[in-house]
Design a protein around this motif. Structure first.
Motif, PDB file in Angstrom:
ATOM      1  N   GLN A 137     -10.225   7.842   3.887  1.00 16.39           N
ATOM      2  CA  GLN A 137     -11.168   6.717   3.910  1.00 16.39           C
ATOM      3  C   GLN A 137     -10.581   5.499   4.611  1.00 16.39           C
ATOM      4  O   GLN A 137     -11.260   4.497   4.778  1.00 16.39           O
ATOM      5  N   GLN A 146     -10.057   3.877  -6.181  1.00 14.77           N
ATOM      6  CA  GLN A 146     -10.097   2.992  -5.020  1.00 14.77           C
ATOM      7  C   GLN A 146     -10.088   1.520  -5.442  1.00 14.77           C
ATOM      8  O   GLN A 146      -9.351   0.710  -4.884  1.00 14.77           O
ATOM      9  N   ARG A 147     -10.873   1.177  -6.450  1.00 12.64           N
ATOM     10  CA  ARG A 147     -10.942  -0.229  -6.889  1.00 12.64           C
ATOM     11  C   ARG A 147      -9.631  -0.672  -7.527  1.00 12.64           C
ATOM     12  O   ARG A 147      -9.140  -1.761  -7.241  1.00 12.64           O
ATOM     13  N   VAL A 181      -8.244   3.597   3.394  1.00 11.54           N
ATOM     14  CA  VAL A 181      -7.789   2.587   2.438  1.00 11.54           C
ATOM     15  C   VAL A 181      -6.275   2.437   2.539  1.00 11.54           C
ATOM     16  O   VAL A 181      -5.735   1.340   2.444  1.00 11.54           O
ATOM     17  N   SER A 192      -6.815  -0.988  -4.753  1.00 10.36           N
ATOM     18  CA  SER A 192      -6.877  -2.198  -3.931  1.00 10.36           C
ATOM     19  C   SER A 192      -6.575  -3.450  -4.753  1.00 10.36           C
ATOM     20  O   SER A 192      -5.947  -4.385  -4.262  1.00 10.36           O
ATOM     21  N   LEU A 238      -8.049   8.556  -0.369  1.00  9.58           N
ATOM     22  CA  LEU A 238      -7.815   7.171   0.052  1.00  9.58           C
ATOM     23  C   LEU A 238      -7.323   7.129   1.496  1.00  9.58           C
ATOM     24  O   LEU A 238      -7.672   6.230   2.251  1.00  9.58           O
ATOM     25  N   CYS A 254       0.841  -1.210   0.000  1.00 13.83           N
ATOM     26  CA  CYS A 254       0.000   0.000   0.000  1.00 13.83           C
ATOM     27  C   CYS A 254       0.869   1.250   0.000  1.00 13.83           C
ATOM     28  O   CYS A 254       0.652   2.172  -0.786  1.00 13.83           O
ATOM     29  N   TYR A 314       1.013   3.859  -3.074  1.00  9.99           N
ATOM     30  CA  TYR A 314       0.535   5.210  -2.781  1.00  9.99           C
ATOM     31  C   TYR A 314       1.647   6.228  -3.052  1.00  9.99           C
ATOM     32  O   TYR A 314       1.423   7.246  -3.709  1.00  9.99           O
TER      33      TYR A 314
END
Length: 183
Positions: A33, A161-162, A35, A165, A30, A8, A12
């Motif tokens: 949220q 987001q999709r 994430v 991830s 993100l 992650c 990011y």
């Protein structure tokens, strides 16, 4: 999960340092949220023991060395910046059709996470074969996955987001040991 946190953080930071990122607002959302598992001061890693001399130690957790979060943050930033430079070179080689096909897959609500990850994996592997490179196969695949993430989000920021991830999942499944060695 500490291992996914590394993926992650790397993805990011790669997106954050990429010069042509058109989805910065969505990227920063993100974090809010939850994430992206960051603390205020940097990346959240598991508690690190304080030694008697006041220094923090690295320790093994699940067979992996976990360091002080400040060390990891700096290392991750350096690696992400280097990968982003490589990504700029690969960026020109990736045909719009590949990106548009992936955008359509990500838009398809009927596809499961596994099916989307498989589509991403097939695209990365196809590009890795098509783009001549003298670098390690694993590094090329890592950079290609992250560049595809950026290109998909640049095409359709609402998918960030999709796709984020899914890419973290793909990197974690396929390239985790490489990332551990790299860091």
């Amino acid at each position: 999960n500490g291992s996914v946190q590394m993926e992650c953080a790397l993805l990011y930071t790669f997106l954050e340092v990429s010069p042509d990122c058109k989805f910065r607002e969505q990227l920063h959302s993100l974090q809010s949220q939850g994430v992206v598992p960051f603390s205020k001061g940097g990346f959240c890693y598991d508690d690190v023991e304080l030694q008697t001399d006041g220094n923090r130690s690295g320790h093994l957790q699940n067979g992996e060395l976990v360091f002080d979060h400040e060390v990891n943050e700096e290392i991750v930033r350096i690696i992400a910046a280097q990968l982003a430079e490589i990504g700029d070179q690969f960026d020109k080689e990736i045909k719009a059709r590949v990106v548009n096909d992936l955008v359509q897959h990500f838009l398809n609500e009927n596809l499961s996470g596994e099916e989307i990850t498989r589509c991403l994996s097939e695209a990365v592997e196809g590009l890795a074969r098509a783009i001549p490179s003298d670098m390690e196969q694993e590094k090329a695949m890592l950079v290609l996955a992250m560049v595809l993430t950026k290109k998909i989000a640049n095409t359709m920021p609402s998918l960030l987001q999709r796709v984020f991830s899914t890419t973290v999942n793909y990197i974690s499944q396929q390239l985790h040991n490489y990332i551990v060695r790299m860091v």
